[in-house]
Enzyme design. Structure first.
Site, PDB file in Angstrom:
ATOM      1  N   GLU A 102       0.859  -1.123  -0.066  1.00  0.00           N
ATOM      2  CA  GLU A 102       0.025   0.123   0.045  1.00  0.00           C
ATOM      3  C   GLU A 102       0.850   1.277  -0.151  1.00  0.00           C
ATOM      4  O   GLU A 102       0.298   2.341  -0.642  1.00  0.00           O
ATOM      5  CB  GLU A 102      -0.943  -0.057   1.240  1.00  0.00           C
ATOM      6  CG  GLU A 102      -0.346  -0.171   2.488  1.00  0.00           C
ATOM      7  CD  GLU A 102      -1.007   0.057   3.702  1.00  0.00           C
ATOM      8  OE1 GLU A 102      -1.788   1.187   3.811  1.00  0.00           O
ATOM      9  OE2 GLU A 102      -0.675  -0.395   4.801  1.00  0.00           O
ATOM     10  N   ILE A 127       3.035  -9.963   1.974  1.00  0.00           N
ATOM     11  CA  ILE A 127       2.765 -11.523   2.692  1.00  0.00           C
ATOM     12  C   ILE A 127       1.281 -11.097   3.405  1.00  0.00           C
ATOM     13  O   ILE A 127       0.584 -12.206   3.484  1.00  0.00           O
ATOM     14  CB  ILE A 127       3.776 -11.756   3.825  1.00  0.00           C
ATOM     15  CG1 ILE A 127       3.894 -10.925   4.919  1.00  0.00           C
ATOM     16  CG2 ILE A 127       4.766 -12.158   2.939  1.00  0.00           C
ATOM     17  CD1 ILE A 127       4.485 -11.585   6.007  1.00  0.00           C
ATOM     18  N   ASP A 128       0.828  -9.956   3.676  1.00  0.00           N
ATOM     19  CA  ASP A 128      -0.255  -9.525   4.517  1.00  0.00           C
ATOM     20  C   ASP A 128      -1.638  -9.954   3.633  1.00  0.00           C
ATOM     21  O   ASP A 128      -2.717 -10.149   4.045  1.00  0.00           O
ATOM     22  CB  ASP A 128      -0.465  -8.401   5.210  1.00  0.00           C
ATOM     23  CG  ASP A 128       0.581  -8.042   6.252  1.00  0.00           C
ATOM     24  OD1 ASP A 128       1.235  -9.117   6.484  1.00  0.00           O
ATOM     25  OD2 ASP A 128       0.537  -6.988   6.754  1.00  0.00           O
ATOM     26  N   ARG A 163       0.173 -27.744  27.690  1.00  0.00           N
ATOM     27  CA  ARG A 163       0.368 -26.361  28.007  1.00  0.00           C
ATOM     28  C   ARG A 163      -0.249 -25.508  26.623  1.00  0.00           C
ATOM     29  O   ARG A 163      -0.697 -26.135  25.535  1.00  0.00           O
ATOM     30  CB  ARG A 163       1.679 -25.628  27.932  1.00  0.00           C
ATOM     31  CG  ARG A 163       2.612 -26.116  26.874  1.00  0.00           C
ATOM     32  CD  ARG A 163       3.881 -25.557  26.875  1.00  0.00           C
ATOM     33  NE  ARG A 163       4.963 -25.755  27.758  1.00  0.00           N
ATOM     34  CZ  ARG A 163       6.049 -26.267  27.827  1.00  0.00           C
ATOM     35  NH1 ARG A 163       6.578 -26.477  26.360  1.00  0.00           N
ATOM     36  NH2 ARG A 163       6.827 -26.310  28.756  1.00  0.00           N
ATOM     37  N   HIS A 272       9.809 -12.452  11.103  1.00  0.00           N
ATOM     38  CA  HIS A 272      10.301 -12.454   9.643  1.00  0.00           C
ATOM     39  C   HIS A 272      10.672 -13.768   9.057  1.00  0.00           C
ATOM     40  O   HIS A 272      10.739 -13.794   7.930  1.00  0.00           O
ATOM     41  CB  HIS A 272      11.561 -11.561   9.676  1.00  0.00           C
ATOM     42  CG  HIS A 272      11.424 -10.395  10.264  1.00  0.00           C
ATOM     43  ND1 HIS A 272      11.541  -9.829  11.494  1.00  0.00           N
ATOM     44  CD2 HIS A 272      10.691  -9.144   9.444  1.00  0.00           C
ATOM     45  CE1 HIS A 272      11.000  -8.506  11.663  1.00  0.00           C
ATOM     46  NE2 HIS A 272      10.675  -8.019  10.338  1.00  0.00           N
ATOM     47  N   VAL A 273      10.423 -14.907   9.947  1.00  0.00           N
ATOM     48  CA  VAL A 273      10.809 -16.332   9.263  1.00  0.00           C
ATOM     49  C   VAL A 273       9.502 -16.433   8.105  1.00  0.00           C
ATOM     50  O   VAL A 273       9.707 -17.142   7.068  1.00  0.00           O
ATOM     51  CB  VAL A 273      10.498 -17.147  10.379  1.00  0.00           C
ATOM     52  CG1 VAL A 273      10.437 -18.811   9.687  1.00  0.00           C
ATOM     53  CG2 VAL A 273      11.651 -17.519  11.304  1.00  0.00           C
ATOM     54  N   GLN A 274       8.314 -15.703   8.351  1.00  0.00           N
ATOM     55  CA  GLN A 274       7.312 -15.894   7.385  1.00  0.00           C
ATOM     56  C   GLN A 274       7.622 -15.056   6.126  1.00  0.00           C
ATOM     57  O   GLN A 274       6.979 -15.404   5.137  1.00  0.00           O
ATOM     58  CB  GLN A 274       6.025 -15.103   8.092  1.00  0.00           C
ATOM     59  CG  GLN A 274       5.481 -15.992   9.210  1.00  0.00           C
ATOM     60  CD  GLN A 274       4.902 -14.962   9.908  1.00  0.00           C
ATOM     61  OE1 GLN A 274       3.605 -14.803   9.814  1.00  0.00           O
ATOM     62  NE2 GLN A 274       5.229 -14.088  10.895  1.00  0.00           N
TER      63      GLN A 274
END
Ligand code: F6P
EC number: 2.7.1.90
Length: 342
Positions: A102, A127-128, A163, A272-274
């Site tokens: 954007e 990526i979003d 957990r 940031h791995v994504q």
């Protein structure tokens, strides 16, 4: 013709595939390509590199962007737009292909409107997946794949230790990554920016999951917030486009869930791995199609447009239309999908 290209904003798997496609297509038709480094900074500071076939060899599987990127905003700088136009003229650029989200495309739209005579054809990336005007952006599929694999792995360790595991994923304004990764990975709760969540309901959902003999997985977008709380930011800093740096909702939520459920809760931040590493097949194909379509648009004399995926077709759409609003998750569409949004 001389075509300029730049990559701006957060990096994204598939950027190099766009650069490669633009160079290959342009070169095949006798056009030249010039890359500008680090987004709009390259045009402000005249940092350019010629791109030929040798420069793009082997780029298809490579993550990141060989041109570098930044969140530079020429319109936030005194004399910025004039410097950009001067640099384009100095390099004899007939058309510019800004690849970005954007913010980068917002600058592109203003440039296209400035009447400077340079054709501007944008390529959407994030990526979003929150850019309106295109059904998908490249990078999203890769990011969802990374997050899904993480959730798959977290199920087994969570169940072993009894957990709660809270997975924080990217998604500033829109929860597409959380939704798709959560659905694909069978998460129990998906919290997105579109709907401020009810902490009591999340606690109840987690307790119910424990009662059924399994441990809950909660996926939360970095931009999600509780109905009675604020956005969680990692620093007070904002970038050149006014965006605050997000991060920390996962840890904050895990602490609340631990206290309220009486069960140990841990947070995992995918961060940031994504965004890093090699693009998925889908993203390589989409990025390549976008790059080819951008050159087609430039060669057809179009300007002020962005290439977009509509259904299965890649078509030019007005760049202003694509940047006018964000594409948010329509929660009602997922009402039947057994997604608990809190
Ligand atoms: O590209 C968008 C995005 O992935 C957002 O979800 C996130 O807030 C931002 O990038 C973080 O980027 P950076 O850490 O590079 O500032």
């Amino acid at each position: 013709m001389r075509i300029g290209i730049l990559t701006g904003g957060g990096d994204c798997p598939g950027l190099n595939a766009v650069i490669r496609a633009v160079v290959r297509k342009a070169t095949a038709s006798g056009d030249e390509v010039v890359g500008f480094r680090d987004g709009w900074r390259g045009l402000l500071e005249d940092d350019a590199v010629p791109l030929d076939l040798a420069a793009v060899r082997g780029l298809l599987p490579r993550g990141g962007t060989v041109l570098g990127t930044s969140r530079t905003n020429p319109y936030a700088l005194e004399g910025g737009p004039e410097r950009v136009l001067g640099c384009l003229a100095a390099h004899g650029i007939d058309a510019l292909v800004p690849v970005g989200g954007e913010d980068t495309l917002g600058v592109a739209a203003k440039l296209a409107d400035s009447g400077a005579g340079v054709r501007v054809v944008g390529v959407p990336k994030t990526i979003d997946n929150d850019l309106d005007g295109t059904d998908y952006t490249f990078g999203f599929d890769t990011a969802v794949g990374v997050a899904m694999e993480a959730i798959d792995r977290l199920h087994t360790t969570g169940d072993s230790h009894h957990r709660t595991l809270v997975v924080e994923v990217m998604g500033r304004h829109a929860g597409w990554i959380a939704l798709h990764a959560g659905m694909a990975g069978g998460a129990n709760v998906v919290l997105v920016p579109e709907r401020p969540f009810d902490v009591d309901a999340v606690v109840a959902h987690c307790l119910h999951r424990f009662e059924s003999g399994y441990s809950p997985i909660v996926v939360v977008s970095e931009g999600a917030r509780p109905a009675d709380g604020e956005l969680v930011t990692s620093t007070g800093q904002t970038d050149a486009f006014g965006h605050v740096r997000l991060g920390g909702i996962g840890a904050a939520l895990a602490a609340v869930l631990e206290e309220r459920t009486g069960r140990e809760s841990r947070a995992v931040v995918l961060g940031h791995v994504q965004r890093g590493g090699t693009p998925s097949a889908f993203d390589r194909v989409l990025a390549t199609r976008f790059g080819l379509a951008a050159v087609d648009a430039v060669q057809a004399g179009l300007s002020g447009v962005m290439v977009a995926l509509r259904g299965t077709d890649v078509v030019p759409v007005p760049i202003a239309e694509a940047t006018a609003r964000l594409k948010l998750v329509p929660l009602e569409r997922y009402a039947e999908a057994e997604v608990f949004f809190g």
